[in-house]
Design a protein around this motif. Sequence first.
Motif, short mmCIF file in Angstrom:
data_model
loop_
_atom_site.label_atom_id
_atom_site.label_comp_id
_atom_site.label_asym_id
_atom_site.label_seq_id
_atom_site.Cartn_x
_atom_site.Cartn_y
_atom_site.Cartn_z
N MET A 1 0.85 -1.18 0.00
CA MET A 1 0.00 0.00 0.00
C MET A 1 0.90 1.24 0.00
N ASN A 2 0.52 2.21 -0.78
CA ASN A 2 1.25 3.47 -0.87
C ASN A 2 0.51 4.52 -0.03
N THR A 3 1.07 4.88 1.10
CA THR A 3 0.42 5.83 2.00
C THR A 3 0.97 7.23 1.77
N ILE A 4 0.08 8.17 1.54
CA ILE A 4 0.45 9.57 1.45
C ILE A 4 0.37 10.12 2.87
N THR A 5 1.51 10.46 3.45
CA THR A 5 1.56 10.79 4.87
C THR A 5 1.56 12.28 5.18
N ARG A 6 1.27 13.11 4.20
CA ARG A 6 1.31 14.55 4.46
C ARG A 6 0.31 14.97 5.54
N MET A 7 -0.74 14.18 5.72
CA MET A 7 -1.73 14.51 6.75
C MET A 7 -1.68 13.52 7.91
N ARG A 8 -0.61 12.78 8.06
CA ARG A 8 -0.37 11.84 9.16
C ARG A 8 -0.56 10.40 8.70
N SER A 9 -1.01 9.52 9.63
CA SER A 9 -1.05 8.08 9.35
C SER A 9 -2.40 7.48 9.70
N ASP A 38 -1.43 -2.30 -4.27
CA ASP A 38 -0.87 -1.03 -4.75
C ASP A 38 -1.78 0.16 -4.48
N ALA A 39 -2.78 -0.02 -3.64
CA ALA A 39 -3.73 1.07 -3.36
C ALA A 39 -3.00 2.29 -2.80
N THR A 40 -3.53 3.45 -3.13
CA THR A 40 -3.05 4.69 -2.52
C THR A 40 -3.94 4.95 -1.31
N GLU A 41 -3.30 5.11 -0.15
CA GLU A 41 -4.01 5.39 1.09
C GLU A 41 -3.75 6.85 1.47
N TYR A 52 -9.00 5.26 0.03
CA TYR A 52 -8.25 4.25 -0.72
C TYR A 52 -8.64 4.33 -2.18
N GLY A 53 -7.63 4.30 -3.05
CA GLY A 53 -7.93 4.37 -4.46
C GLY A 53 -6.72 4.22 -5.34
N TYR A 54 -6.82 4.82 -6.53
CA TYR A 54 -5.79 4.73 -7.57
C TYR A 54 -4.95 5.98 -7.66
N GLY A 55 -5.10 6.87 -6.70
CA GLY A 55 -4.35 8.10 -6.62
C GLY A 55 -4.81 8.87 -5.39
N GLY A 56 -4.24 10.04 -5.17
CA GLY A 56 -4.51 10.79 -3.97
C GLY A 56 -5.76 11.66 -3.98
N LYS A 57 -6.44 11.77 -5.11
CA LYS A 57 -7.63 12.62 -5.18
C LYS A 57 -8.85 11.90 -4.62
N LYS A 58 -9.39 12.46 -3.55
CA LYS A 58 -10.46 11.81 -2.80
C LYS A 58 -11.71 11.53 -3.63
N ALA A 120 -16.41 -1.84 -6.15
CA ALA A 120 -16.02 -0.43 -6.08
C ALA A 120 -14.69 -0.19 -6.80
N MET A 121 -13.75 -1.11 -6.63
CA MET A 121 -12.46 -0.99 -7.32
C MET A 121 -12.66 -1.05 -8.83
N GLU A 122 -13.48 -1.98 -9.27
CA GLU A 122 -13.73 -2.12 -10.70
C GLU A 122 -14.42 -0.89 -11.26
N GLU A 123 -15.36 -0.34 -10.52
CA GLU A 123 -16.06 0.88 -10.98
C GLU A 123 -15.07 2.00 -11.20
N ARG A 124 -14.14 2.21 -10.25
CA ARG A 124 -13.14 3.30 -10.39
C ARG A 124 -12.14 3.00 -11.50
N ARG A 125 -11.70 1.74 -11.63
CA ARG A 125 -10.79 1.40 -12.73
C ARG A 125 -11.43 1.74 -14.07
N THR A 126 -12.67 1.36 -14.23
CA THR A 126 -13.39 1.64 -15.47
C THR A 126 -13.56 3.15 -15.68
N ALA A 127 -14.02 3.84 -14.65
CA ALA A 127 -14.26 5.29 -14.75
C ALA A 127 -12.97 6.06 -15.08
#
Length: 130
Positions: A1-9, A38-41, A52-58, A120-127
Amino acid sequence: MNTITRMRSFKDVVKGASKDVGEICWALRKLISKLHPDATEVPRPGEPSAAYGYGGKKMSEAYAYIMPQKAYANLGFYHGANIASTDSLLEGTGKTLRHIKVHSIAMAQSAEIRAVLKAAMEERRTALGL
């Protein structure tokens, strides 16, 4: 998992939760990590939630979030209204958001939760055209 820690953990997200709710949150995080290594957290302790997703945009790249509540953990889906699932666990009437109230570790590890997360993962991959 790839954690973006700019806002903590994630630990910061669940630190105010009860022991039981915290354990449910950790179980959901473990499941997401297993289904999508490989999810972005993106932890957001101020909300408190973790996306959780495919990038940092909520709202565009994330498919789910974990949010501790007083007596349960919310497993939310940013685009839940678009999930191809007939699962009766999904709640909500908003334009896109849906959620599941997870009351136990057993529920967090259930086939139903796993199926909704996969959808949900499949919906976002497709979108996102991934």
